[in-house]
Design a protein around this motif. Structure first.
Motif, PDB file in Angstrom:
ATOM      1  N   ASP A   1       9.786  15.737 -21.309  1.00 12.36           N
ATOM      2  CA  ASP A   1      10.049  16.824 -20.354  1.00 12.36           C
ATOM      3  C   ASP A   1      11.174  16.503 -19.379  1.00 12.36           C
ATOM      4  OD1 ASP A   1       7.978  18.328 -21.444  1.00 12.36           O
ATOM      5  OD2 ASP A   1       6.475  17.390 -20.136  1.00 12.36           O
TER       6      ASP A   1
ATOM      7  N   GLY B   1      14.652  19.711 -27.722  1.00 13.38           N
ATOM      8  CA  GLY B   1      15.452  20.310 -26.671  1.00 13.38           C
ATOM      9  C   GLY B   1      15.893  21.733 -26.957  1.00 13.38           C
ATOM     10  N   TYR B   2      17.064  22.084 -26.457  1.00 15.71           N
ATOM     11  CA  TYR B   2      17.519  23.470 -26.413  1.00 15.71           C
ATOM     12  C   TYR B   2      17.582  24.125 -27.788  1.00 15.71           C
ATOM     13  CZ  TYR B   2      20.674  27.425 -25.686  1.00 15.71           C
ATOM     14  OH  TYR B   2      21.234  28.684 -25.679  1.00 15.71           O
TER      15      TYR B   2
ATOM     16  N   PHE C   1      18.358  22.352 -17.502  1.00 15.19           N
ATOM     17  CA  PHE C   1      19.030  23.496 -18.136  1.00 15.19           C
ATOM     18  C   PHE C   1      18.408  23.854 -19.487  1.00 15.19           C
ATOM     19  CE2 PHE C   1      22.381  20.976 -15.880  1.00 15.19           C
ATOM     20  CZ  PHE C   1      22.399  21.749 -14.728  1.00 15.19           C
ATOM     21  N   ASN C   2      17.108  24.027 -19.452  1.00 16.04           N
ATOM     22  CA  ASN C   2      16.386  24.489 -20.633  1.00 16.04           C
ATOM     23  C   ASN C   2      16.524  23.538 -21.828  1.00 16.04           C
ATOM     24  OD1 ASN C   2      14.631  26.319 -21.799  1.00 16.04           O
ATOM     25  ND2 ASN C   2      16.230  27.720 -22.472  1.00 16.04           N
ATOM     26  N   GLY C   3      16.538  22.247 -21.543  1.00 16.99           N
ATOM     27  CA  GLY C   3      16.616  21.250 -22.594  1.00 16.99           C
ATOM     28  C   GLY C   3      18.010  20.863 -23.025  1.00 16.99           C
TER      29      GLY C   3
ATOM     30  N   TRP D   1      18.687  17.772 -28.632  1.00 14.40           N
ATOM     31  CA  TRP D   1      18.603  19.232 -28.715  1.00 14.40           C
ATOM     32  C   TRP D   1      17.723  19.694 -29.870  1.00 14.40           C
ATOM     33  CZ3 TRP D   1      24.626  19.951 -28.327  1.00 14.40           C
ATOM     34  CH2 TRP D   1      25.024  19.717 -27.011  1.00 14.40           C
TER      35      TRP D   1
ATOM     36  N   SER E   1      13.922  24.518 -29.275  1.00 11.36           N
ATOM     37  CA  SER E   1      12.990  25.397 -28.576  1.00 11.36           C
ATOM     38  C   SER E   1      13.482  26.831 -28.457  1.00 11.36           C
ATOM     39  CB  SER E   1      12.710  24.841 -27.170  1.00 11.36           C
ATOM     40  OG  SER E   1      13.907  24.779 -26.399  1.00 11.36           O
ATOM     41  N   VAL E   2      14.795  27.022 -28.397  1.00  9.72           N
ATOM     42  CA  VAL E   2      15.346  28.364 -28.175  1.00  9.72           C
ATOM     43  C   VAL E   2      15.829  29.014 -29.471  1.00  9.72           C
ATOM     44  CG1 VAL E   2      17.120  29.691 -26.963  1.00  9.72           C
ATOM     45  CG2 VAL E   2      15.991  27.777 -25.807  1.00  9.72           C
TER      46      VAL E   2
ATOM     47  N   THR F   1      14.321  16.833 -18.803  1.00 14.70           N
ATOM     48  CA  THR F   1      15.558  17.530 -19.167  1.00 14.70           C
ATOM     49  C   THR F   1      15.911  18.551 -18.090  1.00 14.70           C
ATOM     50  OG1 THR F   1      14.415  19.272 -20.406  1.00 14.70           O
ATOM     51  CG2 THR F   1      15.040  17.290 -21.628  1.00 14.70           C
TER      52      THR F   1
END
Length: 453
Positions: free
Chosen positions: A114, A198-199, A118-120, A193, A202-203, A116
């Motif tokens: 966890d 990370g980003y 800026f959203n990972g 990522w 997850s996104v 991180t």
């Protein structure tokens, strides 16, 4: 009678020792049983799965480490003889720098949890990896250090890609400084990522099974940036004319190709990350088969393409890189495709390698060993084709991952290369480059009798 009495005496003497030994054996068995029971409880009732998973990481890591020898032989064979010792030494030292930097901060950045921002996008878990807890309760699936070792050998691969591209015109110390930044920060951030949750993971549900983008394109973008900023070797381009600079030892390059081909089974196969069930072993086996067939497709497609483009002539170096291009192409998804599709994916990679080399020359980008086509171009291709066989990935998510990786690596690499260029300098003098870096930087020649060739 005397002999019988003697036997009784010896038996009476040895009986306590035998009882003690038996007791120790039973106690040892009880201790082992206790440890196994604790281990089985810690890993959900499967001590064998814990051991098998750990062995997969360790053996896979050993095989991937052997890829360092493959890169070394390939590069030493494709540079001119006056630079072969330098290139060999660079590969040994970059592996050492990569290992040190991945321990100091790289591993924790790649798997930050966890920690991180800026959203990972930016991991903040700086600091050295402290080592795994040796108690069986420390991890639910594998020995912690086995994972660290497996991940560490991956980062050295990215650094080796840069080494081959910028060969013959970079001094050793600036190169090692760049390698330190690449392995301590650039690569770990990109890996976080996806593999660190990370980003991109997850996104965008980005999918890169074993690193077509995370490893190979990362190294490729860093190599491309370096080749542009540093410039071509002296005499490589004269106006629109490309002056060939053949490698010194094609058999050595062939050996390096075979070693890399072998190493890829650990690279892709162990990225299954588990070997404790029949399903996992089936998957690892299929990954081996698909990986091999992609390389087959890359070689054969490169052969046909060179024959078509060069009026029947075959170029051994392009065919070697066709194998590597096929392997890179399948790395993003080596499990889901059929074997036929694996051949096709690898074949496209082989074609891309052959057509990309003259394209780089057109823009006067000097890539000594052809690493940019094999690792960057084929890494992008392999990543973008994943949704064709993996329904969990999307073309949009894959494109975002490719683009984000390219932008990040190019920006940070440019900053480092320019900083080195305008401070300590990157290139040797023209006289040293003409003489060869073996003598200029090392004072040692790989082939003394052919040093001027």
């Amino acid at each position: 009678m005397g002999q019988l009495i003697g036997r009784w005496i010896r038996g009476a003497t040895l009986a306590p020792l035998a009882l003690l030994t038996a007791g120790m054996a039973f106690a040892q068995e009880d201790d082992v049983a206790t440890r196994l029971a604790a281990l089985e409880e810690a890993v959900g009732g499967s001590a064998s799965a814990y051991v098998d998973n750990s062995y997969l990481f360790l053996i896979g890591g050993l095989i991937v480490m052997f890829m360092a020898a493959g890169f070394c032989m390939l590069e030493a064979g494709l540079v001119r003889s006056k630079n072969a010792a330098m290139q060999s030494m660079k590969n040994v030292t970059l592996f050492s720098v990569a290992g040190l930097m991945f321990w100091i901060t790289g591993y924790n950045l790649a798997y930050p949890g966890d920690a991180t921002l800026f959203n990972g996008l930016l991991p903040t878990n700086f600091g050295p990896w402290s080592g795994g807890d040796l108690s069986v309760e420390s991890d639910g699936g594998y020995a912690p250090a086995s994972d660290w070792f497996f991940q560490m050998v991956f980062v050295a691969t990215a650094a080796s890609i840069v080494s081959g591209t910028v060969a013959e015109r970079v001094k050793i110390w600036p190169f090692l400084i760049f390698t330190a930044v690449l392995t301590a920060f650039i690569y770990p951030v990109v890996a976080s990522w996806e593999w660190g949750g990370g980003y991109l993971d997850s996104v965008w549900s980005f999918s890169d099974f074993a690193g077509s983008t995370l490893v190979h394109s990362t190294g490729g973008w860093a190599a491309l940036t370096g080749a542009i900023i540093i410039g071509a070797r002296s005499g490589k381009y004269s106006g629109k004319t490309v002056n060939p600079m053949p490698g010194s030892n094609i058999p050595l390059a062939a050996l390096g190709t075979f070693i890399l081909w072998f190493g890829w089974f650990g690279f892709n196969g162990a990225s299954q990350l588990a070997a404790g069930t029949a399903a996992d072993i089936n998957s690892v086996s299929q990954i081996f088969a698909n990986t091999n067939m992609a390389a087959v497709g890359g070689v054969l497609a490169a052969m046909v393409t060179t024959a078509v483009l060069y009026k029947g002539k075959l170029d051994a170096t392009l065919i070697f890189n066709g194998a590597i291009g096929g392997l890179v192409s399948i790395t993003a998804e080596p499990l889901a495709p059929s074997m036929g599709m694996s051949v096709l994916i690898g074949a496209v990679g082989g074609v891309l390698v052959v057509v990309s080399v003259p394209l780089l020359d057109k823009f006067k980008i000097d890539d000594v060993v052809g690493a940019i086509p094999a690792h960057l171009i084929c890494g992008i291709w392999g990543t973008m084709i994943v949704p064709l066989t993996n329904s969990g990935a999307s073309y949009a998510g894959q494109a975002v991952g490719v683009a984000l990786t390219g932008v990040f690596v190019v920006i940070i690499s440019s900053i480092i290369w320019f900083a080195l260029k305008f401070t300590i300098g990157v290139r040797p003098s023209e006289e040293d480059e003409e003489m060869g870096l073996d003598r200029a930087e090392l004072g040692l020649e790989a082939y003394p009798e052919f040093s001027n060739r």
